[in-house]
Design an enzyme around this catalytic site. Sequence first.
Site, PDB file in Angstrom:
ATOM      1  N   LYS A 126      -4.756 -14.042   4.781  1.00 16.26           N
ATOM      2  CA  LYS A 126      -5.006 -14.276   3.362  1.00 16.26           C
ATOM      3  C   LYS A 126      -5.464 -15.714   3.295  1.00 16.26           C
ATOM      4  CE  LYS A 126      -2.284 -15.285  -0.754  1.00 16.26           C
ATOM      5  NZ  LYS A 126      -3.423 -15.747  -1.511  1.00 16.26           N
ATOM      6  N   TYR A 145      -0.993 -16.466   6.288  1.00 14.19           N
ATOM      7  CA  TYR A 145      -1.321 -17.034   4.980  1.00 14.19           C
ATOM      8  C   TYR A 145      -1.807 -18.463   5.190  1.00 14.19           C
ATOM      9  CZ  TYR A 145      -0.620 -17.913  -0.090  1.00 14.19           C
ATOM     10  OH  TYR A 145      -0.786 -18.203  -1.416  1.00 14.19           O
TER      11      TYR A 145
END
Length: 315
Positions: free
Chosen positions: A177, A149
């Site tokens: 992400k 992330y």
Amino acid sequence: MPKQYEHQEGSSLRLEKFHGIIPAFYACYDDQGNISEPRTKALCDYLLEKKVQGVYVGGSSGECIYQNLDERKAILGYVAEHLKGKMTLIAHVGAPSTRDSVELAKHAASLGYDALSAIPPIYFKLPDSAVYKYWSEIIDATPLDFIIYNIPQTTGYTLTTSLFAKLLANPKVIGVKNSSMPTMDIERFKKVGGDNVIVFNGPDEQFVAGRIMGADAGIGGTYGAMPELFLQANQFIQQGKFEEAKLIQSEINDIIIALVSLDGSMYAVIKEVLNRRGVNIGSVRGPLEGISNEDAGRIDKIIHMIDKSIARFCE
Ligand SMILES: CC(=O)N[C@H](C=O)[C@@H](O)[C@H](O)[C@H](O)CO
Ligand SMILES: CC(=O)C(=O)O
């Protein structure tokens, strides 16, 4: 059940269950601000009914930063109980210490989550070597796939393509992400990772741009407030209908700007939108601010904007 979910073997097929619209799951509290199992179930049911591809549990939108370990474990458990086998489940396990992150990772693995994800270490500015070690220890703790992330605006840490490439040497790392604002970052991560890697668009305001620059799917904090619109935007892109995609993104952005313009924090506003849709998941935890009396009427207008866009693009 989405067709992709039925097949999981093979390397690119293994990633197919992550393709699509994956709302970031909100923290569901009772009226006293405690984690609520029935309200968590209500949000699960709502998202299941909207036919989203999966959920990203316990991330920024899940207010993970304001919850203790037991609460985070409980939420992971409630969601797994209600949605396992029905959609793709991603557990965000990032926590201030490696020790807590690893504990959450093991818990998510025991519950049958499809993948883990984590922000980089927060608070202290640490060198890449420490960030690499942090993520690697989480990855090594379970057999689950892992999604990095990258969210520099809240963590203060920017993932480089070289650290991304180094992490990808571990076959359990399936993608990133990316929530940094330049859509070029998505293009660069995709270039490094290629077809066997999945890149998720982070900024909902740039979902369409991110998809066109190479993002395979999206994980977002505002999807839950208007899943229909993101599902439709994704479908327009799949169909090559870029003009329509651009138009829907523009209306989504009007709505997001409205969601972040009230006295209450964006999550408090989104939760009130859901409440008026019949899904009461409580409010937010301090220091996030709840909605004000003046916000009430403004939220009517936001709901009207969402309904109008759904009527325009989805019906
Ligand atoms: C900074 C942040 O929290 N970004 C989220 C994840 O990428 C987004 O989904 C936002 O919630 C969304 O784009 C609204 O600004
Ligand atoms: C995707 C997002 O907003 C989250 O981490 O909750």
